[in-house]
Design a protein around this motif. Sequence first.
Motif, PDB file in Angstrom:
ATOM      1  N   MET A 154       2.449   5.305   7.046  1.00  0.00           N
ATOM      2  CA  MET A 154       1.399   4.995   8.010  1.00  0.00           C
ATOM      3  C   MET A 154       0.842   6.299   8.573  1.00  0.00           C
ATOM      4  O   MET A 154       1.591   7.161   9.028  1.00  0.00           O
ATOM      5  N   LEU A 155      -0.482   6.432   8.533  1.00  0.00           N
ATOM      6  CA  LEU A 155      -1.183   7.546   9.164  1.00  0.00           C
ATOM      7  C   LEU A 155      -1.885   7.011  10.410  1.00  0.00           C
ATOM      8  O   LEU A 155      -2.809   6.205  10.292  1.00  0.00           O
ATOM      9  N   ALA A 182       3.338   9.549   9.246  1.00  0.00           N
ATOM     10  CA  ALA A 182       2.943  10.953   9.121  1.00  0.00           C
ATOM     11  C   ALA A 182       2.127  11.338  10.341  1.00  0.00           C
ATOM     12  O   ALA A 182       1.292  10.555  10.807  1.00  0.00           O
ATOM     13  N   THR A 183       2.354  12.528  10.863  1.00  0.00           N
ATOM     14  CA  THR A 183       1.625  12.990  12.043  1.00  0.00           C
ATOM     15  C   THR A 183       1.022  14.374  11.779  1.00  0.00           C
ATOM     16  O   THR A 183       1.414  15.364  12.391  1.00  0.00           O
ATOM     17  N   PHE A 225       0.817  -1.200   0.000  1.00  0.00           N
ATOM     18  CA  PHE A 225       0.000   0.000   0.000  1.00  0.00           C
ATOM     19  C   PHE A 225       0.858   1.259   0.000  1.00  0.00           C
ATOM     20  O   PHE A 225       1.888   1.321   0.659  1.00  0.00           O
ATOM     21  N   ASP A 226       0.385   2.253  -0.721  1.00  0.00           N
ATOM     22  CA  ASP A 226       1.054   3.553  -0.698  1.00  0.00           C
ATOM     23  C   ASP A 226       0.874   4.232   0.653  1.00  0.00           C
ATOM     24  O   ASP A 226       1.731   5.010   1.081  1.00  0.00           O
ATOM     25  N   ALA A 227      -0.235   3.930   1.316  1.00  0.00           N
ATOM     26  CA  ALA A 227      -0.497   4.496   2.642  1.00  0.00           C
ATOM     27  C   ALA A 227      -1.449   3.575   3.391  1.00  0.00           C
ATOM     28  O   ALA A 227      -2.351   2.974   2.803  1.00  0.00           O
ATOM     29  N   THR A 228      -1.231   3.475   4.685  1.00  0.00           N
ATOM     30  CA  THR A 228      -2.167   2.768   5.552  1.00  0.00           C
ATOM     31  C   THR A 228      -2.659   3.741   6.614  1.00  0.00           C
ATOM     32  O   THR A 228      -1.915   4.598   7.083  1.00  0.00           O
ATOM     33  N   MET A 229      -3.922   3.609   6.967  1.00  0.00           N
ATOM     34  CA  MET A 229      -4.532   4.391   8.043  1.00  0.00           C
ATOM     35  C   MET A 229      -4.850   3.396   9.150  1.00  0.00           C
ATOM     36  O   MET A 229      -5.740   2.552   8.993  1.00  0.00           O
TER      37      MET A 229
END
Length: 411
Positions: free
Chosen positions: A321-322, A355-356, A268-272
């Motif tokens: 990761m978000l 990321a925060t 994944f390009d990003a996970t939440m």
Amino acid sequence: MTGSRPKTSPLDALRPAAFGADPSGERMARIRRSPNFADGVFTNPVAASIAPSGSMLKFLPTYFKKEERASRAPAGNVPVHPTTLADLAEPPASGLRLTWMGHSSVLAEIDRRRVLFDPVWGQRCSPFAFVGPRRLHPAPVPLRELGRVDAVVISHDHYDHLDMPSVRALARTGTHFVVPLGIGAHLEHWGVPAERTTELDWRESAKIAGLTLTATPARHFCGRGLRNTQHTLWASWVVAGPEHRIFHSGDTGYFPGFAEIGAQYGPFDATMIQIGAYSDMWPDIHMTPEEGMRAHRDLQGASSGAPGEALEIGGAPGGVMLPIHWGTFNLAPHPWHEPAEGTVAAAERAGATVATPRPGQPFEPASPLPVDPWWRAVAVAPAGGWPLLAGVDRAGRPDLSGPAEEAVLQA
């Protein structure tokens, strides 16, 4: 899928509208056919206790001691990013942009489409306007100014994820709702037309506006009324476009299925990932920050070690990761800032990218990320002060001079 409304009784007039409706008719028949439904209830992929465990007396001091109560909320105003429609009007240069609106609500702009996860704009996550956990910060942007979204995705029907006023407002925009099995009964009860709702079982997919949305397993539970009948499913979600893939965990305890999801649908390009509202009283249904980081790495195909072990250093694959499910509502006994601090520390140990952003702060995973520990300015500082973080100076700004020393920043 078209459902049929449940049978009514005189007592239904006394039932708050926010409780929603129980599945029945064709909808309930489909639920009974689900391979994840057994003995009259939906079941978890790995056994989980959904009732608080241990002695309640052990936790009473956390709830009633003044200093403990103070740490569970910010000591000042949460710095919300002043998101405007103009911020979101220009498409992301990379094709993928995420905006965390607080708690688990995220606007994902992916391959020129817009997906809104778990929209909760209400003042309380409760069926009542006068009682229940109240927001700790305002919504970054009014829902009516968010602009049209192509799909609204719901992870499960708990009040901090499925908000009746938000659903009703979004229903007026003509958007499409994609939800786990059974939740369509709630939406129909609130006025969402059946033809604008898609209900999915785990591992089922739907095509919406050129995106593929897939419901994937999670380890949690459901329920909105006085009876938790487990007749509505809970899910994590994969959204795949022509160029990008993202994952939203919903609420879940850690389980080995994350690696299976990553192998089938990732990387994944990003996970939440949910990293807040955990407690020793309910260890099976919410993740700690370290467990959330382990889930993120599993989803990306990295070995995370056995539960309880420290994460290995380095070797983390790509993907941002978000952290979600923290900062907006006081739902657990841990300090307000602890989920963010713990996630940043776990990311450093794992060599992962996190990321925060402030609530409402858009960012593109392919661009420089928001990484400053903004929560420290408004949190009750822990005893001994704040630990130094790699790449952050003592004022919380990016440190370009080199690695941070192993020390603590005194409060």
